[in-house]
Design an enzyme around this catalytic site. Structure first.
Site, mmCIF file in Angstrom:
data_model
loop_
_atom_site.group_PDB
_atom_site.id
_atom_site.type_symbol
_atom_site.label_atom_id
_atom_site.label_comp_id
_atom_site.label_asym_id
_atom_site.label_seq_id
_atom_site.Cartn_x
_atom_site.Cartn_y
_atom_site.Cartn_z
ATOM 1 C CE1 TYR A 11 -3.097 3.091 0.770
ATOM 2 C CE2 TYR A 11 -2.488 2.696 3.360
ATOM 3 C CZ TYR A 11 -3.172 3.462 2.361
ATOM 4 O OH TYR A 11 -4.001 4.469 2.683
ATOM 5 C CG ASP A 31 5.862 -7.000 -2.327
ATOM 6 O OD1 ASP A 31 5.757 -5.789 -1.760
ATOM 7 O OD2 ASP A 31 5.283 -7.929 -1.917
ATOM 8 C CG PHE A 80 7.790 0.726 2.384
ATOM 9 C CD1 PHE A 80 7.046 1.690 2.992
ATOM 10 C CD2 PHE A 80 8.501 1.212 1.149
ATOM 11 C CE1 PHE A 80 7.033 3.093 2.593
ATOM 12 C CE2 PHE A 80 8.432 2.435 0.915
ATOM 13 C CZ PHE A 80 7.821 3.458 1.426
ATOM 14 C CB SER A 124 4.575 1.971 13.584
ATOM 15 O OG SER A 124 3.447 1.902 14.138
ATOM 16 C CE1 TYR A 148 4.040 -3.744 12.191
ATOM 17 C CE2 TYR A 148 2.944 -2.125 13.650
ATOM 18 C CZ TYR A 148 3.595 -2.537 12.412
ATOM 19 O OH TYR A 148 3.734 -1.579 11.599
ATOM 20 C CE LYS A 152 7.196 -1.874 11.302
ATOM 21 N NZ LYS A 152 7.855 -1.905 9.946
ATOM 22 C CG PHE A 177 1.218 9.456 14.015
ATOM 23 C CD1 PHE A 177 2.487 9.591 13.942
ATOM 24 C CD2 PHE A 177 0.694 9.504 15.378
ATOM 25 C CE1 PHE A 177 3.282 9.814 15.217
ATOM 26 C CE2 PHE A 177 1.530 9.546 16.616
ATOM 27 C CZ PHE A 177 2.891 9.928 16.509
ATOM 28 C CG ASN A 198 -5.651 -1.218 9.777
ATOM 29 O OD1 ASN A 198 -5.151 -1.456 9.084
ATOM 30 N ND2 ASN A 198 -5.328 -0.875 11.210
ATOM 31 C CG PHE A 217 -13.877 -1.852 17.877
ATOM 32 C CD1 PHE A 217 -14.886 -2.662 17.583
ATOM 33 C CD2 PHE A 217 -12.662 -2.052 16.816
ATOM 34 C CE1 PHE A 217 -14.853 -3.706 16.497
ATOM 35 C CE2 PHE A 217 -12.735 -2.817 15.695
ATOM 36 C CZ PHE A 217 -13.868 -3.775 15.538
ATOM 37 N NE ARG A 230 -5.615 4.901 17.584
ATOM 38 C CZ ARG A 230 -6.284 4.573 18.738
ATOM 39 N NH1 ARG A 230 -6.708 5.848 19.159
ATOM 40 N NH2 ARG A 230 -6.642 3.672 19.160
HETATM 41 P P1 NAD Z 1 1.415 -3.616 3.045
HETATM 42 O O1 NAD Z 1 1.418 -5.046 3.543
HETATM 43 O O2 NAD Z 1 0.767 -3.323 2.018
HETATM 44 O O3 NAD Z 1 3.009 -3.697 2.435
HETATM 45 C C1 NAD Z 1 4.061 -4.596 2.905
HETATM 46 C C2 NAD Z 1 4.741 -5.130 1.735
HETATM 47 O O4 NAD Z 1 5.748 -5.916 2.060
HETATM 48 C C3 NAD Z 1 3.643 -6.087 0.892
HETATM 49 O O5 NAD Z 1 3.687 -5.820 -0.441
HETATM 50 C C4 NAD Z 1 4.179 -7.700 1.279
HETATM 51 O O6 NAD Z 1 3.984 -8.276 0.266
HETATM 52 C C5 NAD Z 1 5.678 -7.197 1.515
HETATM 53 N N1 NAD Z 1 6.296 -8.230 2.150
HETATM 54 C C6 NAD Z 1 6.009 -8.784 3.338
HETATM 55 N N2 NAD Z 1 6.923 -9.637 3.972
HETATM 56 C C7 NAD Z 1 8.080 -9.638 2.778
HETATM 57 C C8 NAD Z 1 9.167 -10.475 2.629
HETATM 58 N N3 NAD Z 1 9.733 -11.275 3.342
HETATM 59 N N4 NAD Z 1 9.987 -9.911 1.630
HETATM 60 C C9 NAD Z 1 9.724 -9.011 0.689
HETATM 61 N N5 NAD Z 1 8.547 -8.301 0.729
HETATM 62 C C10 NAD Z 1 7.585 -8.642 1.788
HETATM 63 O O7 NAD Z 1 1.582 -2.514 4.188
HETATM 64 P P2 NAD Z 1 1.816 -1.120 4.320
HETATM 65 O O8 NAD Z 1 0.653 -0.549 5.047
HETATM 66 O O9 NAD Z 1 2.081 -0.566 2.990
HETATM 67 O O10 NAD Z 1 3.141 -0.902 5.372
HETATM 68 C C11 NAD Z 1 4.148 -0.799 4.825
HETATM 69 C C12 NAD Z 1 5.385 -0.444 6.156
HETATM 70 O O11 NAD Z 1 5.019 0.362 6.971
HETATM 71 C C13 NAD Z 1 5.331 -1.949 6.699
HETATM 72 O O12 NAD Z 1 6.640 -2.102 7.205
HETATM 73 C C14 NAD Z 1 4.369 -1.415 8.023
HETATM 74 O O13 NAD Z 1 4.551 -2.229 9.143
HETATM 75 C C15 NAD Z 1 4.761 0.133 8.169
HETATM 76 N N6 NAD Z 1 3.658 0.648 8.701
HETATM 77 C C16 NAD Z 1 2.394 0.714 8.245
HETATM 78 C C17 NAD Z 1 1.469 1.199 8.721
HETATM 79 C C18 NAD Z 1 -0.045 1.244 8.402
HETATM 80 O O14 NAD Z 1 -1.004 1.477 9.185
HETATM 81 N N7 NAD Z 1 -0.220 0.738 7.055
HETATM 82 C C19 NAD Z 1 1.741 2.232 9.876
HETATM 83 C C20 NAD Z 1 2.988 2.403 10.373
HETATM 84 C C21 NAD Z 1 3.816 1.668 9.745
HETATM 85 C C1 WQD Z 2 -8.481 3.280 14.643
HETATM 86 C C2 WQD Z 2 -9.630 3.760 15.312
HETATM 87 C C3 WQD Z 2 -10.323 1.988 16.667
HETATM 88 C C4 WQD Z 2 -11.925 -0.488 13.107
HETATM 89 C C5 WQD Z 2 -3.297 0.185 13.797
HETATM 90 C C6 WQD Z 2 -2.039 -0.267 14.360
HETATM 91 C C7 WQD Z 2 -0.853 0.689 14.394
HETATM 92 C C8 WQD Z 2 -0.622 1.315 13.031
HETATM 93 C C9 WQD Z 2 -1.846 1.691 12.376
HETATM 94 C C10 WQD Z 2 1.094 0.108 11.681
HETATM 95 C C11 WQD Z 2 -9.425 2.970 16.645
HETATM 96 C C12 WQD Z 2 -11.270 2.032 15.812
HETATM 97 C C13 WQD Z 2 -11.238 0.659 13.967
HETATM 98 C C14 WQD Z 2 -13.228 -0.804 13.292
HETATM 99 C C15 WQD Z 2 -13.491 0.877 14.867
HETATM 100 N N1 WQD Z 2 -0.089 0.197 12.108
HETATM 101 N N2 WQD Z 2 -12.097 1.040 14.985
HETATM 102 N N3 WQD Z 2 -13.862 -0.157 14.078
HETATM 103 O O1 WQD Z 2 -5.453 0.753 15.885
HETATM 104 O O2 WQD Z 2 -5.100 3.341 15.726
HETATM 105 O O3 WQD Z 2 -3.539 1.631 14.282
HETATM 106 O O4 WQD Z 2 -2.651 0.792 12.308
HETATM 107 O O5 WQD Z 2 2.035 0.542 12.161
HETATM 108 O O6 WQD Z 2 0.089 -0.284 14.853
HETATM 109 O O7 WQD Z 2 -2.430 -0.686 15.757
HETATM 110 O O8 WQD Z 2 -5.737 1.946 13.512
HETATM 111 O O9 WQD Z 2 -7.584 1.971 12.079
HETATM 112 O O10 WQD Z 2 -7.203 -0.194 13.436
HETATM 113 O O11 WQD Z 2 -8.309 2.001 14.472
HETATM 114 O O12 WQD Z 2 -14.034 1.630 15.574
HETATM 115 O O13 WQD Z 2 -13.933 -1.573 12.700
HETATM 116 O O14 WQD Z 2 -10.926 3.079 14.734
HETATM 117 O O15 WQD Z 2 -10.948 1.278 17.979
HETATM 118 O O16 WQD Z 2 -10.062 4.275 17.576
HETATM 119 P P1 WQD Z 2 -4.817 2.020 14.968
HETATM 120 P P2 WQD Z 2 -7.476 1.276 13.370
#
Ligand code: NAD
Ligand code: WQD
Length: 338
Positions: A11, A31, A80, A124, A148, A152, A177, A198, A217, A230
């Protein structure tokens, strides 16, 4: 610059590739498609007019990484690739430590061997400890509460130690965030597999008719309307933040840490109302019990990124919802399988 983008089909990674191309860089995507579909590369090409190199492979494959870095004269890496589902990390912690921590160690070793010294890492806001003091600046107390989040934080500590031992590294950790939104064309966006964990993708699937109603929730949190608050950040702002962090980090040795957030808290109810405006109807919901592990409210202090990177988020809640809705309504089942 030539940039190796691990997790580049995911993503945030895929949209960062679009913004890297727009800024004149050359992304090379790696990937393993664990949580992505190859069709995303077609969409990057459609938007950018350039088809980036895509390699299906694993970030734990050191020989592959070294070969890619040499063959493509890589200048820097944006990392990523990883696993990101909090609940799954509680059930399968060893997989999370393997991919997220061991994967990063393998990448750092390959970078050192290939002479690539600049890394931007996806961290994160989940690394922060629970706090009543908002907003969260980078030096706020740390205390991740699930495997998780610990992966990080462990990687951030590894990066700090690596720079301490060898000051030639430029290692940047970006603490995201809550990323939401999609490309404004509607061609690219978040494509969760199975039931979304999410908030935003769940609301989008309610709006498009794939889910009956949102479960809120908990509505008894100590927040203005009782629902969780958030800091949602548009994924295109986040992508731009990576381009800025890369340009800042390249040639500037050290350990750099930045929050990437809006600096503003939005509640679940506010998000649901804003999405209703974007899609043109009130969306059904019920109030359910609190989700285990959720905090009431947190948001970022994004000042450091503004000062050092000249970056700030500027796409608002209406844009986050409108762009998500465009993506979801044009692609109700996400990217095509191929
Ligand atoms: P995503 O799952 O869409 O992207 C991660 C990608 O990594 C995927 O395409 C997956 O196929 C690939 N992948 C997983 N394991 C792999 C491996 N062993 N080798 C090669 N590729 C691999 O997630 P995203 O939302 O795009 O997140 C990207 C990064 O940002 C992640 O590290 C995630 O932890 C971090 N992050 C995401 C969020 C969020 O809420 N989306 C928030 C904070 C941090
Ligand atoms: C947001 C708000 C829920 C779903 C997560 C990870 C965090 C980071 C980002 C990677 C909260 C509420 C949610 C639903 C709801 N990821 N909610 N009904 O939990 O803040 O963060 O994603 O690093 O590590 O924990 O995100 O989108 O799940 O929730 O009411 O069906 O929405 O309770 O208040 P969160 P979220």
């Amino acid at each position: 610059m030539n940039i190796l983008v691990t997790g580049g089909a995911g993503y945030i990674g895929s949209l960062t590739c679009v913004q890297l191309l727009a800024a004149g860089h050359t992304p090379i995507l790696l990937d393993n498609l664990h949580n992505a579909k190859a069709a995303v590369v077609d969409r990057i090409a459609q938007i950018s007019g350039t088809r980036p190199t895509f390699v299906r492979g694993d970030v734990r494959d050191r020989a592959l990484l070294e070969r890619l870095m040499r063959e493509h004269s890589i200048d820097a890496v944006i990392h990523f690739a990883g696993l990101k589902a909090v609940g799954e990390s509680v059930a399968q912690p060893l997989s999370y430590y393997d991919v997220n921590v061991h994967g990063t160690l393998v990448l750092l070793e390959a970078m050192r061997a290939a002479g690539v010294r600049t890394l931007v890492f996806s961290s994160s806001a989940t690394v922060y400890a629970e706090s009543d003091v908002m907003p969260l600046a980078e030096d706020a107390a740390k205390g991740p509460v699930n495997p998780y989040g610990r992966t990080k934080w462990m990687v951030e500590e590894i990066l700090a130690d690596a720079v301490q031992a060898d000051p030639a590294w430029s290692l940047t950790a970006l603490r995201y965030f809550n990323p939401v939104g999609a490309h404004p064309s509607g061609l690219m966006g978040e494509d969760p597999q199975g039931v979304p964990n999410n908030l935003m993708p769940f609301i989008a699937q309610v709006a498009v008719g794939r889910r009956e109603r949102l479960s809120i929730f908990g509505d008894d949190y100590p927040t203005a309307d009782g629902t969780g608050v958030r800091d949602y950040i548009h994924v295109m702002d986040l992508a731009d933040g990576h381009v800025a962090a890369l340009q800042h980090g390249h040639g500037r040795a050290g350990h750099h840490i930045f929050n990437l957030g809006n600096g503003q808290g939005i509640s679940v109810r506010q998000m649901l109302s804003a999405f209703g405006l974007a899609c043109g109807r009130d969306l059904p919901f019920t109030v359910a019990p609190r989700r285990a592990g959720d905090l009431a409210a947190y948001w970022a202090d994004p000042t450091r990124a503004a000062q050092a990177l000249g970056w700030r988020a500027h796409r608002d809640l209406a844009a986050m919802c409108a762009d998500t809705w465009r993506w979801q309504s044009l692609n109700p089942l996400g990217y095509p399988e191929n």
